[in-house]
Design an enzyme around this catalytic site. Structure first.
Site, PDB file in Angstrom:
ATOM      1  N   ARG A  79     -39.473  -7.774  36.143  1.00 40.25           N
ATOM      2  CA  ARG A  79     -38.729  -8.924  36.654  1.00 40.25           C
ATOM      3  C   ARG A  79     -39.707 -10.059  36.913  1.00 40.25           C
ATOM      4  O   ARG A  79     -40.779  -9.828  37.505  1.00 40.25           O
ATOM      5  CB  ARG A  79     -38.006  -8.541  37.959  1.00 40.25           C
ATOM      6  N   TYR A 132     -37.163 -17.801  46.348  1.00 38.92           N
ATOM      7  CA  TYR A 132     -36.850 -16.382  46.440  1.00 38.92           C
ATOM      8  C   TYR A 132     -37.748 -15.580  45.497  1.00 38.92           C
ATOM      9  O   TYR A 132     -37.985 -15.997  44.346  1.00 38.92           O
ATOM     10  CB  TYR A 132     -35.365 -16.077  46.071  1.00 38.92           C
ATOM     11  N   ASP A 153     -33.899 -12.732  38.666  1.00 37.63           N
ATOM     12  CA  ASP A 153     -32.923 -12.699  39.751  1.00 37.63           C
ATOM     13  C   ASP A 153     -32.659 -14.125  40.225  1.00 37.63           C
ATOM     14  O   ASP A 153     -33.558 -14.789  40.749  1.00 37.63           O
ATOM     15  CB  ASP A 153     -33.493 -11.856  40.913  1.00 37.63           C
ATOM     16  N   HIS A 202     -30.426 -14.868  42.432  1.00 39.57           N
ATOM     17  CA  HIS A 202     -30.207 -14.628  43.872  1.00 39.57           C
ATOM     18  C   HIS A 202     -29.064 -15.473  44.425  1.00 39.57           C
ATOM     19  O   HIS A 202     -29.201 -16.130  45.467  1.00 39.57           O
ATOM     20  CB  HIS A 202     -31.505 -14.879  44.651  1.00 39.57           C
ATOM     21  N   GLU A 252     -29.706 -11.719  36.998  1.00 43.43           N
ATOM     22  CA  GLU A 252     -29.091 -11.058  38.150  1.00 43.43           C
ATOM     23  C   GLU A 252     -28.531 -12.049  39.158  1.00 43.43           C
ATOM     24  O   GLU A 252     -29.128 -13.088  39.420  1.00 43.43           O
ATOM     25  CB  GLU A 252     -30.134 -10.181  38.828  1.00 43.43           C
ATOM     26  N   GLU A 255     -25.927  -5.982  44.394  1.00 50.69           N
ATOM     27  CA  GLU A 255     -26.740  -5.329  45.437  1.00 50.69           C
ATOM     28  C   GLU A 255     -26.156  -5.545  46.825  1.00 50.69           C
ATOM     29  O   GLU A 255     -26.399  -4.755  47.724  1.00 50.69           O
ATOM     30  CB  GLU A 255     -28.175  -5.815  45.390  1.00 50.69           C
ATOM     31  N   ARG A 282     -25.133  -3.239  40.378  1.00 55.89           N
ATOM     32  CA  ARG A 282     -26.328  -2.986  41.191  1.00 55.89           C
ATOM     33  C   ARG A 282     -26.020  -2.378  42.550  1.00 55.89           C
ATOM     34  O   ARG A 282     -26.934  -2.144  43.334  1.00 55.89           O
ATOM     35  CB  ARG A 282     -27.102  -4.292  41.381  1.00 55.89           C
ATOM     36  N   GLU A 322     -34.400  -0.417  39.721  1.00 53.87           N
ATOM     37  CA  GLU A 322     -35.384  -1.316  40.326  1.00 53.87           C
ATOM     38  C   GLU A 322     -36.413  -0.490  41.078  1.00 53.87           C
ATOM     39  O   GLU A 322     -36.072   0.478  41.780  1.00 53.87           O
ATOM     40  CB  GLU A 322     -34.707  -2.290  41.286  1.00 53.87           C
ATOM     41  N   TRP A 337     -28.931 -17.841  50.440  1.00 52.40           N
ATOM     42  CA  TRP A 337     -30.353 -17.510  50.343  1.00 52.40           C
ATOM     43  C   TRP A 337     -30.570 -16.549  49.197  1.00 52.40           C
ATOM     44  O   TRP A 337     -29.752 -15.649  48.962  1.00 52.40           O
ATOM     45  CB  TRP A 337     -30.889 -16.867  51.618  1.00 52.40           C
TER      46      TRP A 337
HETATM   47  C1  CS2 Z   1     -33.575  -8.689  45.710  1.00 54.17           C
HETATM   48  C2  CS2 Z   1     -33.961  -8.169  47.058  1.00 54.17           C
HETATM   49  O1  CS2 Z   1     -34.524  -6.722  44.839  1.00 54.17           O
HETATM   50  C3  CS2 Z   1     -33.736  -7.648  44.627  1.00 54.17           C
HETATM   51  O2  CS2 Z   1     -33.083  -7.800  43.572  1.00 54.17           O
HETATM   52  O3  CS2 Z   1     -32.372  -9.334  45.624  1.00 54.17           O
HETATM   53  O4  CS2 Z   1     -35.284  -8.549  47.254  1.00 54.17           O
HETATM   54  C4  CS2 Z   1     -33.135  -8.667  48.226  1.00 54.17           C
HETATM   55  O5  CS2 Z   1     -33.388 -10.037  48.418  1.00 54.17           O
HETATM   56  C5  CS2 Z   1     -33.511  -7.886  49.473  1.00 54.17           C
HETATM   57  O6  CS2 Z   1     -33.294  -6.522  49.219  1.00 54.17           O
HETATM   58  C6  CS2 Z   1     -32.708  -8.335  50.674  1.00 54.17           C
HETATM   59  O7  CS2 Z   1     -33.031  -7.546  51.790  1.00 54.17           O
HETATM   60 MG    MG Z   2     -31.482  -9.116  43.711  1.00 49.65          MG
END
Ligand code: CS2
Ligand code: MG
Length: 403
Positions: free
Chosen positions: A148, A160, A211, A213, A237, A263, A284, A340, A403
């Site tokens: 990634r 991020y 990602d 995000h 993602e 996620e 995810r 991941e 975020w």
């Molecule tokens: C992220 C994470 O791993 C990922 O894909 O989105 O770093 C996520 O921000 C954190 O797990 C939040 O606690």
């Molecule tokens: Mg993520």
């Protein structure tokens, strides 16, 4: 012989906060489950201690499906990240016990191995494109098949996925939420160059992931997906917030870049439309936040008939318990996509003794009965909880954003 006689919550912070559930049976067996919800850890601990554990003592630990439904339907107030993380912790701990009683590694109880190893993706990040690509080359040379890429945005102080530490990405970095600034325009102007440079340096024999995000509108995500098509990403993602699952219809209409999401989902209901309308390619949702192995089995089966593969979340704020459970699941599930992998800190690994292994970009859960992970309670006690929040994001005009 498998009656539950005690259950307790262990909160510790070896490198970062973790919440762990430990369930013991009259036969002397015990199982552990991850109950960590980054930034809201004590909410899950209280849900377990005050509302779940009193109902567990005396129950048969082997009746996993019945206990799951007792905790899900019996709560009346269904779903949500706190509830489903608490249920997940109980579920995984009971599966751990069942594996120990059967003297089998968990994947054998889930249908046995469907593949020789679990392909994982590692994380390359830096505030500059050149630094990110250099880190990615290092990971490719270490044998990772999938990486990634996250990089800084010119004109923004932070972004991020760009870590302060080379090996770890820990976003929960303030005892009150740290405020970050965001500009979609600056991001959209700069991110494509990351993949131009990456393909130039890394070539085409490595999977590249990114990602977003949750930060783009559907049409912006459609634009980015089209912009990135020449670089053949493995996935883009969280392209857009997915509470409105129909957001992804617009993205899907405009781009062939594969889409991953979920996620932050905590049940099948959060992604039913995304899956049945085939709006995504990878789901995810994780074992720790979406109701445990028992619920993820059902979600994965639903995804399988709609051509959606698994791509479990595996950040450092999911404990090694979740990593182990995911690896057992990934090894067995038919529609496995990718896993991941973010390495944990040395302190974390000292507290959570694990049997899983990594080699040349593939992981295996190990052959120990159950999960193959344990928690050293006396060492855990040396790392007391320290409140930590995830950041919040504001646009440059001060508008509170994703975020
Ligand atoms: C992220 C994470 O791993 C990922 O894909 O989105 O770093 C996520 O921000 C954190 O797990 C939040 O606690
Ligand atoms: Mg993520």
């Amino acid at each position: 012989m498998s009656k539950i006689i005690s259950a307790k919550v262990i909160i510790c912070s070896p490198g970062r906060n973790f919440v762990t559930l430990k369930i013991e049976t009259e036969s002397g067996h015990y199982g552990i489950g991850d109950a960590t919800l980054n930034g809201r850890e004590l909410a899950v601990a209280a849900y377990l201690e005050e509302h779940v554990l009193p109902c567990l003592v005396g129950r048969d630990a082997q009746k996993i499906e019945d206990v799951w439904n007792y905790l899900y339907k019996g709560a009346y107030w269904r779903r949500g990240p706190v509830t489903m993380t608490a249920i997940a912790a109980v579920d995984v701990a009971l599966w751990d016990i069942k594996g120990k009683l059967a003297n089998l590694p968990l994947y054998q109880l889930l249908g046995g191995a469907s593949r020789d190893g679990v392909m994982v993706y590692a994380h390359a990040n830096h505030k500059t494109v050149a630094g990110t690509v250099a880190n990615a080359l290092d990971l490719k040379n270490k044998g990772f098949k999938a990486i990634r890429l996250q990089t800084g945005v010119p004109g923004l102080a932070s972004n991020y996925g760009v870590s302060k530490h080379k090996d770890f990405y820990e976003p929960a970095d303030g005892d009150l939420p740290v405020e970050n600034a965001w500009s979609t325009e600056k991001y959209m102007q700069s991110v494509e160059q990351l993949f131009v440079e990456a393909r130039r340096s890394l070539g085409w024999d490595v999977h590249l992931l990114h990602d977003v995000h949750h930060r783009l509108s559907p049409i912006e995500a459609a634009r980015l997906g089209k912009d990135l098509e020449p670089y053949r990403l493995f996935w883009m993602e969280d392209a857009s917030p997915a509470e409105n699952q129909k957001n992804f219809q617009l993205i899907r209409q405009h781009t062939t870049t594969p889409l991953a999401v979920g996620e932050v989902f905590n049940s099948l209901w959060d992604c039913k439309t995304l899956i049945e309308e085939q709006l995504i390619d990878y789901i995810r949702a994780t074992i720790v936040h979406a109701g445990g192995l028992s619920h993820l089995r059902k979600l994965a089966c639903f995804a399988e008939i709609h051509n959606v593969k698994t791509g479990f979340h595996g950040a450092t704020d999911l404990s090694p318990i979740t990593m182990a459970a995911a690896l057992h699941f990934d090894l067995s599930v038919a529609n496995f996509g990718i896993q991941e992998y973010m390495r944990h800190s040395d302190e974390t690994y000292a507290v959570f003794n694990r049997h899983y292994t990594i080699n040349e970009g593939y992981m295996l859960p190990g052959e120990a009965p159950g999960l193959g992970v344990d928690i050293d309670e006396s060492l855990a006690a040396k790392y007391p909880y320290k409140r930590a929040y995830l950041p919040v994001n504001r646009l440059e005009d001060g508008t509170l954003f994703h975020w």
